[in-house]
Motif scaffolding. Sequence first.
Motif, PDB file in Angstrom:
ATOM      1  N   HIS A   1      14.153 -16.606 -18.686  1.00  0.00           N
ATOM      2  CA  HIS A   1      15.112 -17.702 -18.721  1.00  0.00           C
ATOM      3  C   HIS A   1      15.129 -18.439 -17.378  1.00  0.00           C
ATOM      4  CE1 HIS A   1      18.647 -19.977 -19.758  1.00  0.00           C
ATOM      5  NE2 HIS A   1      19.223 -19.567 -18.641  1.00  0.00           N
ATOM      6  N   ASP A   2      15.112 -17.649 -16.290  1.00  0.00           N
ATOM      7  CA  ASP A   2      15.113 -18.225 -14.939  1.00  0.00           C
ATOM      8  C   ASP A   2      13.854 -19.076 -14.720  1.00  0.00           C
ATOM      9  OD1 ASP A   2      15.960 -18.705 -12.392  1.00  0.00           O
ATOM     10  OD2 ASP A   2      15.247 -16.799 -11.567  1.00  0.00           O
ATOM     11  N   ALA A   3      12.709 -18.516 -15.148  1.00  0.00           N
ATOM     12  CA  ALA A   3      11.435 -19.235 -14.985  1.00  0.00           C
ATOM     13  C   ALA A   3      11.477 -20.563 -15.735  1.00  0.00           C
ATOM     14  CB  ALA A   3      10.288 -18.375 -15.491  1.00  0.00           C
ATOM     15  N   ASP A   4      12.079 -20.537 -16.909  1.00  0.00           N
ATOM     16  CA  ASP A   4      12.161 -21.728 -17.740  1.00  0.00           C
ATOM     17  C   ASP A   4      13.037 -22.800 -17.073  1.00  0.00           C
ATOM     18  OD1 ASP A   4      11.125 -22.535 -20.239  1.00  0.00           O
ATOM     19  OD2 ASP A   4      13.198 -22.669 -20.965  1.00  0.00           O
ATOM     20  N   THR A   5      14.178 -22.354 -16.536  1.00  0.00           N
ATOM     21  CA  THR A   5      15.100 -23.291 -15.881  1.00  0.00           C
ATOM     22  C   THR A   5      14.442 -23.903 -14.639  1.00  0.00           C
ATOM     23  OG1 THR A   5      16.833 -21.763 -16.554  1.00  0.00           O
ATOM     24  CG2 THR A   5      17.478 -23.498 -15.023  1.00  0.00           C
ATOM     25  N   ARG A   6      13.840 -23.025 -13.832  1.00  0.00           N
ATOM     26  CA  ARG A   6      13.203 -23.525 -12.606  1.00  0.00           C
ATOM     27  C   ARG A   6      12.021 -24.438 -12.921  1.00  0.00           C
ATOM     28  NH1 ARG A   6      13.391 -19.603  -7.741  1.00  0.00           N
ATOM     29  NH2 ARG A   6      15.171 -18.306  -8.182  1.00  0.00           N
ATOM     30  N   ALA A   7      11.288 -24.098 -13.982  1.00  0.00           N
ATOM     31  CA  ALA A   7      10.134 -24.921 -14.368  1.00  0.00           C
ATOM     32  C   ALA A   7      10.606 -26.348 -14.656  1.00  0.00           C
ATOM     33  CB  ALA A   7       9.450 -24.329 -15.587  1.00  0.00           C
ATOM     34  N   ARG A   8      11.721 -26.436 -15.379  1.00  0.00           N
ATOM     35  CA  ARG A   8      12.248 -27.754 -15.732  1.00  0.00           C
ATOM     36  C   ARG A   8      12.666 -28.511 -14.467  1.00  0.00           C
ATOM     37  NH1 ARG A   8      15.793 -26.104 -19.767  1.00  0.00           N
ATOM     38  NH2 ARG A   8      13.949 -25.534 -20.937  1.00  0.00           N
ATOM     39  N   ARG A   9      13.330 -27.774 -13.544  1.00  0.00           N
ATOM     40  CA  ARG A   9      13.833 -28.408 -12.312  1.00  0.00           C
ATOM     41  C   ARG A   9      12.671 -28.887 -11.433  1.00  0.00           C
ATOM     42  NH1 ARG A   9      17.216 -24.319  -9.855  1.00  0.00           N
ATOM     43  NH2 ARG A   9      15.628 -23.985  -8.293  1.00  0.00           N
ATOM     44  N   TRP A  10      11.657 -28.024 -11.278  1.00  0.00           N
ATOM     45  CA  TRP A  10      10.534 -28.392 -10.405  1.00  0.00           C
ATOM     46  C   TRP A  10       9.664 -29.471 -11.029  1.00  0.00           C
ATOM     47  CZ3 TRP A  10       9.319 -28.015  -5.496  1.00  0.00           C
ATOM     48  CH2 TRP A  10      10.069 -27.138  -4.708  1.00  0.00           C
ATOM     49  N   PHE A  11       9.632 -29.481 -12.335  1.00  0.00           N
ATOM     50  CA  PHE A  11       8.865 -30.498 -13.039  1.00  0.00           C
ATOM     51  C   PHE A  11       9.432 -31.878 -12.704  1.00  0.00           C
ATOM     52  CE2 PHE A  11       6.994 -32.109 -17.119  1.00  0.00           C
ATOM     53  CZ  PHE A  11       5.712 -31.734 -16.808  1.00  0.00           C
ATOM     54  N   GLU A  12      10.760 -31.945 -12.681  1.00  0.00           N
ATOM     55  CA  GLU A  12      11.449 -33.193 -12.292  1.00  0.00           C
ATOM     56  C   GLU A  12      11.218 -33.457 -10.807  1.00  0.00           C
ATOM     57  OE1 GLU A  12      13.368 -35.302 -14.039  1.00  0.00           O
ATOM     58  OE2 GLU A  12      13.317 -34.258 -15.963  1.00  0.00           O
TER      59      GLU A  12
END
Lengths: 254, 348
Positions: free
Chosen positions: B139-150
Amino acid sequence: MIVVVLAQNTFREVVRDKVLLGTVAFGLALMLLTRLLSPLVLGEDLRLTVDLGLSSVTGFGMLIVVMVGASLVGKEIDRRTIYNLLSRPVARPLYLVGKWMGLCAALWVVALMLGAGLQAILLWIAGTSRLLPVLSGIYMAGLELMVMASLAVLFSALSTPVLSALYTVAFFCAGSWSYDLRLFAAKFPPVLASTIEVVAGILPNLPLFNVRTLAADGLSPPPFHFAFATLYALLYAGCVLSLAAIAFETREFK
Amino acid sequence: MTRSLSGGAPRPDPGRPRVQNATGDPDAAIRARGLSKVYRSQWTLKRTVALADLDLEVRRGEVFGCLGPNGAGKTTTFKILTGLLRATRGAAWIMGVPIGDVASRRPLGFLPEQPYFYDYLTGHEYLAMVGQLSGLQRHDADTRARRWFERVGLGHRPRLMLRKYSKGMLQRLGLAAALLHDPEVVILDEPMSGLDPFGRRDVRELIQEQRASGVTVLFSSHILPDAEMLCDRAALLFGGRVQRVITLGELQKQGIQHVEIRLEGAPILEVPPPWSGRVEREAHGAETVLRVEGADLAQDVLRWVMERGARVLAVEPQRGSLEGLFIAAARQVDASGRDGEDSQRRSA
């Protein structure tokens, strides 16, 4: 956890590859073609369909092992995508196990899809499904493909995709004839015979997984045979992957 | 606390072929001692030395540049530190953990040179996957992935497959992959390569952000002005050795090294003999440029050219620059190489 993530990624890689879709479609088409051969086999069309259908599962599964599996690691090294994985806290043996598990998962999906297609065709031709014999045949084919996938991962970790594909095919052919090789050994002097026996022992015992004739007759092997074949497949794949891990540990990525 | 680049530290046993398991300095984020890499051709058995006894120490929280021409050993060093290559000799530690240990890569983020990715994944899928491989929960990886993608400016195309990414987009994704698990140490191999000026500016900002949050950054670059802008210290690598380590702060504090005098009107064909070696002359069409060593001599030279009727267009004091030091170090390496060849020829 890491193994599961790597397996998921490999599963995605295989499933999103056009080779897989093409293979399944071609496999199903071939099963349908057996209908055309039914006038030639004098009422044995049900046997023919089961036999050819289960052979298709092994054959097309092997096609995926050779076309995708044999280049699974080599392609990552060539394309340098492996840099992004192994520069993280990922132990190299886990990487190989993850690749193998992902490939196996994709192969099971292919086997089940072709198996479902075979069941549907059987229902259409004869109004009977032969559920148990076909399921046992598909299970054995899945185990056989797992063994071959481990060999493909081993060769892929050690050599180029082309050589790795050749080695995998060679082991599949030699492994399919391992019983004949043992019978052949008996005709030679003791020293040569025991050498051939050792070679036959190293090769995967693929005839162990061949229950196609039984299934065509509407029979299933006894439970002991399933247990033994499962244990053999897991042990053999474990040994091959351990060898791959030892060799891969010292591999450098220039 | 001594953090010199050589001496003081125990040298590894040169007989050991693999990086040994010893305790690294806990104050150093990255430490390498006597790191060597020799390749041997399979067919001719010819030896090629990629790294020769490289000593390197990167302090915690600093931005350290590895600068050098192609083939200097920058990428080889990074690959050894990240476990992709094995050192022929020597030892290295990341946050005190020997690099032979998989745990040394836990606090690490790495951007390889010209990063390659899986064609069949979307950018978001890729980031979520590498996040989990770096130890993040799903879940953490998914959230961070979205944030870093932006954060790296790719948020507008979340479902685009990586095969459709441009080179600059892939470089941005590689940076996000190197940073999304909040590593303590980041190694970036040519992070500006393939980026347009906006991309380069973004990367500079990212590196500065990392420094501000206490992350250690080791990076290589061919773009010296960028390195000059970002680094606390930089190592100049030539022929697999650290030729010199420069503290960029000191470089900026240095006084005037040279004065450039641009003039026109009267041709200055040669400089007076007492100044030879201290004044260099270059002609650019009607203009003459005199490069004078030191500010004091510049006064005398100015007086002399004005007496000769020349019109002074500009007087530009030049402070020490990374580029100047890099070129000087390269010349020194060239000269010592030639000396070595000469002495070999003489002894032959």
